[in-house]
Design an enzyme around this catalytic site. Structure first.
Site, PDB file in Angstrom:
ATOM      1  N   ASN A   1      -6.311  -2.608   2.562  1.00  0.00           N
ATOM      2  CA  ASN A   1      -6.254  -4.055   2.769  1.00  0.00           C
ATOM      3  C   ASN A   1      -7.642  -4.601   3.059  1.00  0.00           C
ATOM      4  O   ASN A   1      -8.446  -3.944   3.731  1.00  0.00           O
ATOM      5  CB  ASN A   1      -5.362  -4.399   3.970  1.00  0.00           C
TER       6      ASN A   1
ATOM      7  N   ARG B   1       0.832  -1.214   0.000  1.00  0.00           N
ATOM      8  CA  ARG B   1       0.000   0.000   0.000  1.00  0.00           C
ATOM      9  C   ARG B   1       0.859   1.252   0.000  1.00  0.00           C
ATOM     10  O   ARG B   1       0.549   2.233  -0.681  1.00  0.00           O
ATOM     11  CB  ARG B   1      -0.954   0.006   1.203  1.00  0.00           C
TER      12      ARG B   1
END
Length: 96
Positions: A43, A25
């Site tokens: 996530n 990320r």
């Protein structure tokens, strides 16, 4: 007919593979900001990462190519992506 490259678009990409706990990320955020995109990477409990990015269609396509490429952290097995109209609801690119 290919959309106008400078048109504003929204990329929604579900990234599958070993993409959590590896800096995925954060790296996605860095790449998106380099491309001038707004949105987020989040996530999910099943191991996927959802990437939503808005900005010039060409920049969204570059981000998608990066997501599908070999330079992402972890191991990407599949990316399921779609394009739509930008909603203009983001002011930065965040990790959620």
């Amino acid at each position: 007919m290919k959309p106008e490259a400078s048109a504003v678009a929204r990329l929604t990409a579900w990234v599958h593979g070993h993409v959590q706990g590896v800096g995925f990320r954060w790296s996605t955020r860095v790449r998106a900001l380099q491309l001038g995109l707004l949105g987020y990477a989040k996530n999910y409990p099943d191991g996927r990462v959802l990437v939503v990015a808005e900005g010039p269609r060409e920049a969204c396509e570059e981000l998608l190519a990066w997501l599908e490429g070999d330079s992402t952290p972890g191991t990407v097995s599949t990316v399921v992506a779609s394009y739509g109209e930008a909603k203009g609801e983001y002011s930065s690119f965040d990790r959620k």
